[in-house]
Structures are given as C-alpha cells and as structure tokens.
Scaffold this motif. Structure first.
Motif, PDB file in Angstrom:
ATOM      1  N   GLY A 107      -5.731  -1.691   6.815  1.00 22.73           N
ATOM      2  CA  GLY A 107      -4.748  -0.963   6.388  1.00 22.73           C
ATOM      3  C   GLY A 107      -3.341  -1.751   6.494  1.00 22.73           C
ATOM      4  N   TYR A 145      -5.354   6.348   0.492  1.00 23.36           N
ATOM      5  CA  TYR A 145      -4.364   5.349   0.158  1.00 23.36           C
ATOM      6  C   TYR A 145      -4.742   4.378  -0.904  1.00 23.36           C
ATOM      7  CZ  TYR A 145      -6.401   2.085   3.628  1.00 23.36           C
ATOM      8  OH  TYR A 145      -7.145   1.194   4.382  1.00 23.36           O
ATOM      9  N   SER A 185       0.877  -1.350  -0.041  1.00 21.49           N
ATOM     10  CA  SER A 185      -0.016  -0.031  -0.030  1.00 21.49           C
ATOM     11  C   SER A 185       0.934   1.235   0.023  1.00 21.49           C
ATOM     12  CB  SER A 185      -0.904   0.120   1.322  1.00 21.49           C
ATOM     13  OG  SER A 185      -0.394   0.487   2.337  1.00 21.49           O
ATOM     14  N   SER A 196      -3.953   0.378  -2.276  1.00 17.12           N
ATOM     15  CA  SER A 196      -3.461  -0.731  -1.857  1.00 17.12           C
ATOM     16  C   SER A 196      -3.599  -1.881  -2.891  1.00 17.12           C
ATOM     17  CB  SER A 196      -4.236  -1.458  -0.523  1.00 17.12           C
ATOM     18  OG  SER A 196      -5.577  -1.203  -0.773  1.00 17.12           O
TER      19      SER A 196
END
Length: 932
Positions: free
Chosen positions: A823, A712, A693, A714
């Motif tokens: 995450g 973000y 990520s 990923s």
C-alpha cells in the motif's frame, strides 16, 4: 543446488526510541486550548486546566533562573502540553522532530520516590532541564542545527546516566527531589551492600533486572558526588563543553571539564557510596524476609495466615496480586499479569486499584472482589469493576464501603464509595497533597503534606469531626493504624538521611521510634510487637518483618541538601486562565520546524554508482500532531526521471486514522524488480508506477487485547516504456504496456497486546497475533485473500537478564508483500502478483532488550518464491533521524523460478548500544545462509 553464503553487516548508528512521533497519541475527543506566557506556549484541555494554570504561574520564573545556571535558552516560545490522560504521575521531553514537553496532570508526591514542596514546580523543572541541556548545538553543530533542526542534538548522544543525572540533580537543588529522599537513594546503598554496585557502563543500560531506575539513581547520585567535589556550576558546565563535541565524544568533554576520566571518578564514586553505607550499618536493624522474588512491592495486607501483596514489574507477566503464607511454605498468584497498586481487605472483601491502559488514557480503576480458600490456598472471585478512576489509595470501612484518595487535575480529594453507588466527595484537601489513609472502626487517619511537611489528622467518619492533628512527624510516607488499635498509628518518615518507623499515640501525642532499618521501609504496620513492611533486598523489594525497639522522640527532622535556594521561593498557584485561544487545524508551522525534518536521500547501485539523490521533509500541527504531512522529491539517475511522494495522515477523528498517498516511482530493467518484470513479459527499459490511495484504520486496545481494522481504496497505474526522461533529446516510444485497475482492500488484526508499565516493553509470556487482508480488483475478477501476519510466540528469561524467545510464524501473501511496503511504495496489485509468497519459519532469539546484548538467530524457511537474495554493497540513507551504513557482498543472484525452496539461516550479532541512551546503536555480526 546448494549454496553457502556469508553476509557481514555493520550499522553505524540509528536514532530510535527518542525519535518517535506522538502522532495519534493525544485524544482528539478533548477540546484543546492554548495560552501563552513570555517564554512558553501551554496546551491543555478543560480537564487539565487547573494543572495548566499552575504551570503557567511558575514556568517563566523557573526558566529565567535555570537557563542562567544551564548556560542555555530558547530562541522561540517553547511548547508545553498538559494532558489529563494518565493517573500515574509523569512527564517527558522529546527533542525530535520538534522539541516539546509533555506533563501529565497528576500529582507527583503520591509516588514515594518523589518528595517536593510543589508538585508542579518539580515536574516542570525536571523536564525543562532536559530541554535546556539538549538545546545547545555550538561550533560546527550550530551550522548543522540551522539546516537539520533538532536532529542535531550533541547533548543527546551521551550515556543514559548523563541524560538523567542533570535533571535529578536540579530537581533536588532546593532540599527536595530524589537526591534528598532515602526511599530512592537507598536503592544504591542496597546495591553496595549486596555487591551489585554497577559499573559506569552497566548503569547506562536499561535492563529488565530491578530497578529500572539506573539512569536516575546512579546518574543523579554520581552528579551529586561531583557537585560536592567540584561545585554545582562546574557540574553543569559539562553540558556546555559537550555541546561542541562530535556525538559520543563525551569522554573527552568529561575529562576537559573535571580533569579526570569518567572511570576514575566512577571508582571514587563507588568508594563514596561504600562510606555512606558503612556509616549506617553499625546503627541499623536487619529484617526477616517473608518473600524472595524481588521486583517492586506496592502494598500488602493480612488475610488469615497469609500475606497478600501487590507486585509490580517492568514485565507484565510478573505483576499481579500474590500471596505467601506466614510460614513461607505456600505462595502463588491471586491475580496474574495485572498491575495492582493500593488495596485493602476487610473480612473476605478486597478493594484494589488496577492500572488499565486504553487507546488514549491510562487510568487507575477501583475494583471490588471476594476472597476465599480453595483447599489450603486463597483465591479471588466475584470481581466487580466500579468504573471509578483517579484513585490512588483505598481503605475499606466494611464489605461495601470504601474511602478513597482521588487525584483530579492535580487536586486531592477524600471520597467515599458504596458498592453499586456513586463516588461522593467528602472534602477537598486544598493546597495539601493526600499521601495515605487508613480506617479502624469509626476512625480515619489521614496523612497529607503541605509544602513538603507531613500532617497527621484523625477523623470520626460518622461526623467528620477532627479528633486530633500532629505536625511533628516530618516528611512521612505512610500512616496505618496498628492492628486492633484506634489510638496508635504506625508511620514511616525521613529522619536525618534515612527512613525510620515511628509509632504515634493519638491520645497522648507521644511519638516513638520503633524501627531503625538498614534500608527504607514502606507501608509499615505494627502487629503484636513486630513491624511488617516493604524493604529492599538484593533483587528488589520484599515483604519484611522487624522486632520493635522503642525510643521516644519529640519530632522528626531530616537532613537536606540545598544548592539552588532561589527555587525555594517559587510556588505554583491555581487561577482562572485568560487570553486562551483554540487549537487550530494548522496550529504551528514555521520554517524552523520544516527544516527540522529536512533530510537528503542518497542511494547507490551495485557498482557504487549513484542511483538516487533527493530530499524529504515533513511537518505537522505541532505539538499535538493530529495531522502529519510528508513530501519527498528525488532524481532517479537510472531512469533519468523524478520520483516523488506526498502523504497526508490525520488522527483528529477519535480512534480512527485516515491517510492519503500519492507517489511516482521508477524501476529500470537492470534492477532486480525490472528483471523480474522482463521475465514475465514486460520487455521495457523503464517502468513507471503511479499510485493514489485513500484509507482509514481504527485502533482499540487495553492491557490485554488489541484490535486494528482497516480499509483503503487505491488507484494504481503501471506503465512500461523504453524511456521516461524529461531531458531534451529523449522521446517516448509509442509502444508501451499499461496496467490500471482500482482496488479495494480491507482487513483486521487481532492480538494479545500487553501494555507495559514504565519505559520497557514486556518480553516474557505467550503472545498471539493474527490478521486477514482481502484485496479485490474493482473492475476485474481477481481477489486476493490471505493471512498476512499470524504468529504464536513464547518468551521466557534465561541466564539472568537474557530472554529466550521462540516465534512460530506462518504467512501467505502475494508477490509484492515480499517488499514490505504494501500500500505504499509497492502496492500488492502489480501485474506480477499471480506469484505467491508462502513462508513457514521458526525463529529463536537470545539476548536483552534496550541494552547491549549478543543476538543469535536460527531460522528455517520454506518459500515458494524468492524475490531477491542479494545485499547491496553500500546503501547510505537518512530517514527521520536514522542514519546507517550497511556493508556486505552480494551472495546470490535473484531467483526467477517459482519452485519451492528450503532455506536455513543462522547468525550471530553483537549489538552495542552506545552506551545505552536509546539514540545510538551499532550492530556487528555474521549471518550464514544455506539454501537447497
């Protein structure tokens, strides 16, 4: 089916408040430089260069003297960061993950608790003594220090009073410092007078009650008592003795050093303090109190029949600008929940200084406003923020013009400001430190200090001609014109071992003592034969009134304690730094600092068999920590495979943090997650998760609001196989299940964020926070949008120092959010995420904070999916300085159904801070779960 379960938890200890990173703390906007001395590396910016040059001029000489006394030293060049980010004077030392000293380039003499002949010398020496006291690791600990670096710090695991006692003792060793300042030491005498003298145990706690100075006050004066009894060198030898002992065996080290237990000496220390108070009572005046709520009072002025005063506390909700009528019948807030220091009133205009915390700075801003009356009570309106910072004293000439004392990079200036205009420098005080100013008609009185001695000067503000000057007022704290007079100034100054109030006649030069108070009085002013000021009560400081008793004196002299006279000869000087280098991308990475963050990872299964064994370590561009790297490797005995993590974080872009994550993690079918995956159709023995990520987040806040946006991208990969071993003889099955889909996640958090003044976070008040996250499958149709943290809380004080807190929490999320590693270890886009996890909870809490307390919890949950209700019998881990052992019994199997469930939980835990230094904390308790 109803089930009743008991869980007992014991946590040995954890490194907490002192083991925090500074990552992202320092501003990347600034142009950081480095200069080296014989023993130190000094980091600074152009805004703090003057202060840094003065540190440069004294640091080696102070170190060479103090290291001999402390029987300690550094084997490397020690980092010092000088930063112009706060208008409040302060500094700190942190041993982990890398030792460093941070000094704010703000003069410390403007704090009435500090007196010194040199601001830089006393501030640096205080933090240096911390570093030298904590540096040693002797005997068995020296071996572990070579492996684990500065997570092995025997002298850090001592009570809070022992952490600050040696620093206050040394900062006072040449006749200045807090031990030589009755403004500070009178707080202990007030505790004696009001029968609130703290036990050794309570003095080691940091409570929400006044004063918040327990470690410094009781620790410093306790060690000064020991010094008078056993000698200076004997007291310092305690830290040499303790550096051989196991953590929290300081009781034995103390007994071996002094021949008596801590508690025996503490009882004698109490008697010593009682004698000090008794000697003062017979020759003192007692005040009439106009206020009664305690805490700190920073300043006060009169407005009609009201006293307006600024109150500061460790709780933001109790701070602000307040009023009380002279008959004490009417009182309240003018400005609530704001930290206001010095202020002045002329007519219906008020100019005040407010402390504001933002992302990289904490500044004192000048503001103007109007005062009026709403019926019988005053109020504030038409507030104007001038944008002028660095101000620590203000005096109004008229409703538009103010004169200011301003601190810039350790220099004091008298400045003028006209509303709507700009700040103009009147003159630079040079080597002197400005302490106070006041204006009456066309005259300004200035109190300054030069090498620790007070100087009174009076100027004509039209021509800036000096009218008179006096140097016989001693070490004074305030100077104000008596009401309606331009010829008499009221002064508070140290006389002997106390702070008395004096009146100075400008025309004749005559000096009179007019009040000899039981406890020190701050900001006194004479009005019609009475003196008003700020003095101690049983709960803190109050606005007080005294009758005057005049007695002429020739000069004011104070009693001093000197036991390290060599420090008297050291004086800092400003000069142009040379041989300055730039702060590089990889500034300082050495094997020493890699080792200092090297820790083993040990994890066990339910049956006590070994699950995972590995190592983790991290490093950064020490000491500013704009970039941080984390790596771990471990062998998974269940999967017979290697797990790893690599993380890189960067905060060198202003207000933005970026991150890169790469990891592999294995789950087997016997794990609770593996069982869940098999339940929904993934019938494999080993599940491999690979994840990459790249993300960015922002952070903007001030005293009142907090905003945190993030995004973000990923690339998760999920593979199920019958085996994933690198051992010979094992092979990969051809049949496997693969899941791969890029995700884009974005969201934001908004909350009412209250910045605290000092070390303690505020607990009281109403607070609110909410956030939204959206995760979109780039090559698919799924989009998860949910509120991931939304709560409304209410907290208020009950039973003295305890806090009763209610949290109402509602959150919706997908399956993986239940892990708490969104995450990171468990991304939210696993194929099991079609199961939702909705929770409604009511949480209550009763206890203190950063202190020993009894915690009780009562929680109610409505859950639509429960991942796991078990507790591992044993889980031992070491992660960034935290070591713990959690014991208990599995109280239920994991649930595989998605039906709604009601769960009630109640528990009682006793949390023991051992005994209050922020490093050790143990928790013992029982929780009861009742499920339907």
């Amino acid at each position: 089916m109803k089930k009743l379960f008991f869980v007992s938890v014991f946590l040995f200890f954890s490194v907490s408040s002192y083991a925090q990173f500074l990552f992202g703390t320092f501003s990347p906007i600034e142009d950081w430089k480095k200069v080296e001395t014989k023993y130190f590396e000094i980091y600074f910016t152009p805004k703090s260069e003057n202060f840094a040059s003065r540190v440069y001029s004294v640091c080696d000489e102070v170190y060479e003297l103090v290291k001999v006394k402390m029987n300690s030293g550094f084997s490397y060049k020690f980092p010092i960061v000088v930063v112009d980010s706060s208008d409040l004077p302060n500094g700190f030392y942190l041993p982990v993950p890398f030792p460093r000293i941070v000094l704010y380039s703000s003069i410390i003499n403007k704090d009435s608790y500090f007196i010194s002949d040199d601001d830089i010398k006393i501030l640096f020496l205080h933090e240096l003594v911390h570093a030298l006291a904590i540096e040693p690791a002797r005997g068995f600990w020296s071996v572990l220090r070579d492996i684990f670096g500065y997570y092995i710090i025997p002298n850090a695991y001592v009570p809070g009073v022992f952490m600050e006692s040696v620093t206050v003792l040394n900062e006072s060793a040449w006749g200045f410092g807090r031990i030589n300042n009755p403004m500070f030491t009178d707080m202990l005498l007030a505790d004696v007078y009001y029968n609130k003298f703290k036990s050794f145990y309570k003095a080691s706690l940091v409570g929400y009650d006044f004063s918040g100075h327990e470690w410094y006050l009781y620790g410093g004066l306790f060690f000064d008592y020991l010094r008078e009894k056993y000698g200076y060198d004997k007291v310092l030898s305690f830290y040499t003795e303790n550096s051989y002992y196991m953590p929290n065996f300081f009781y034995l080290a103390f007994k071996n050093t002094f021949g008596k237990t801590i508690f025996e000496e503490w009882d004698q220390f109490r008697s010593y303090a009682y004698v000090k108070l008794s000697n003062r009572i017979s020759d003192s005046q007692f005040p009439e109190f106009l206020t009664s709520e305690g805490w700190y009072k920073n300043d006060f002025r009169f407005f009609g029949n009201f006293v307006i005063y600024s109150q500061g506390t460790t709780k933001g909700s109790l701070s602000g600008l307040k009023y009380v009528s002279t008959d004490k019948k009417k009182k309240g807030f003018l400005l609530y929940d704001r930290y206001i220091d010095s202020f002045d009133i002329k007519g219906n205009t008020i100019a005040f200084i407010e402390y504001i915390v933002t992302r990289y700075e904490a500044r004192c801003f000048l503001k103007f406003a109007k005062l009026g009356f709403d019926g019988y009570k005053p109020y504030v309106y038409d507030e104007v923020d001038t944008g002028v910072s660095g101000v620590y004293k203000v005096s109004l000439r008229d409703d538009k013009t103010a004169f200011l004392l301003v601190d810039r990079d350790g220099k004091t200036y008298i400045c003028s400001y006209s509303l709507g205009g700009k700040v103009s420098n009147v003159f630079d005080l040079g080597d002197r430190v400005g302490i106070d100013i006041d204006i009456s008609e066309n005259y300004l009185v200035l109190l300054s200090r030069l090498r620790g001695e007070g100087i009174i000067e009076v100027f004509d503000v039209n021509t800036w001609e000096k009218i008179c000057e006096s140097t016989n007022v001693g070490l004074a704290f305030s100077a104000r014109f008596s009401k309606g007079s331009t010829s008499r100034v009221t002064i508070s100054s140290i006389e002997g071992e106390r702070v008395n109030v004096f009146s100075y006649d400008l025309s004749s030069g005559k000096l009179e003592r007019i009040v000899k108070p039981i406890f020190a009085v701050g900001n006194p002013v004479e009005i019609d034969g009475e003196v008003y000021g700020i003095s101690l009560s049983k709960d803190g400081y109050e606005i007080v009134k005294f009758e005057t008793k005049k007695e002429e004196v020739n000069f004011v002299d104070r009693h001093v304690k000197v036991y390290f006279p060599e420090l008297l000869d050291i004086t800092s000087v400003s000069f142009k730094l040379t041989n300055v280098s730039e702060y590089s991308f990889f500034n300082r990475i050495t094997p020493l600092y890699i080792l200092s963050t090297f820790f083993p990872v040990v994890e066990f299964n339910y049956d006590f068999s070994l699950r995972r064994l590995g190592v983790l370590f991290g490093f950064c561009d020490e000491p500013l920590e704009f970039r941080y790297y984390y790596i771990d490797f471990s062998w998974d005995f269940n999967a017979n495979a290697i797990d790893y993590t690599f993380t890189f974080m960067d905060s060198s872009i202003p207000y933005v943090r970026t991150s890169f994550n790469l990891f592999r993690y294995h789950v087997v079918d016997s794990d609770f997650l593996g069982s869940r995956l098999k339940e929904i159709g993934y019938n494999y023995k080993v599940f491999t998760f690979d994840y990459v990520s790249l993300g960015a987040s922002g952070e903007v806040f001030n005293n009142y609001l907090y905003f945190y946006p993030f995004v973000y991208f990923s690339l998760p990969s999920f593979v199920g196989k019958d085996s994933d071993s690198i051992f010979p003889g094992y092979y990969f099955e051809n049949s496997s299940k693969v899941f791969f889909s890029p995700y884009l996640t974005m969201g934001a958090v908004f909350s009412t964020f209250k910045a605290s003044i000092g070390a303690l976070a505020p607990e009281e008040g109403i607070y609110f926070s909410t956030g939204v996250r959206m995760a979109n499958e780039v090559f698919g149709s799924r989009t998860n949008v949910y509120v991931f943290s939304s709560f409304l809380g209410l907290a208020f004080r009950v039973f003295g120092n305890n806090v009763l807190k209610f949290d109402f929490n509602f959150r919706t999320s997908d399956f993986s959010d239940a892990f708490g590693f969104v995450g990171f270890r468990y991304p939210e886009f696993f194929p099991v995420s079609e199961g939702r996890f909705d929770e409604l909870s009511l949480y209550t809490y009763l206890g203190g904070r950063f202190r020993n307390y009894l915690t009780s919890s009562l929680s109610a949950f409505v859950k639509f999916f429960e991942l796991n209700e078990g507790v591992w019998p044993v889980y031992i881990t070491s992660f960034w300085g935290s070591v713990g052992l959690v014991g208990g019994l599995p109280f239920n199997d994991f649930s595989l159904d998605l039906v709604p469930k009601f769960e009630a939980k109640a528990g009682i835990f006793f949390n023991v801070d051992i005994p209050g230094n922020g490093f050790y904390e143990s928790k013992n308790g029982v929780e009861i779960y009742y499920n339907f």
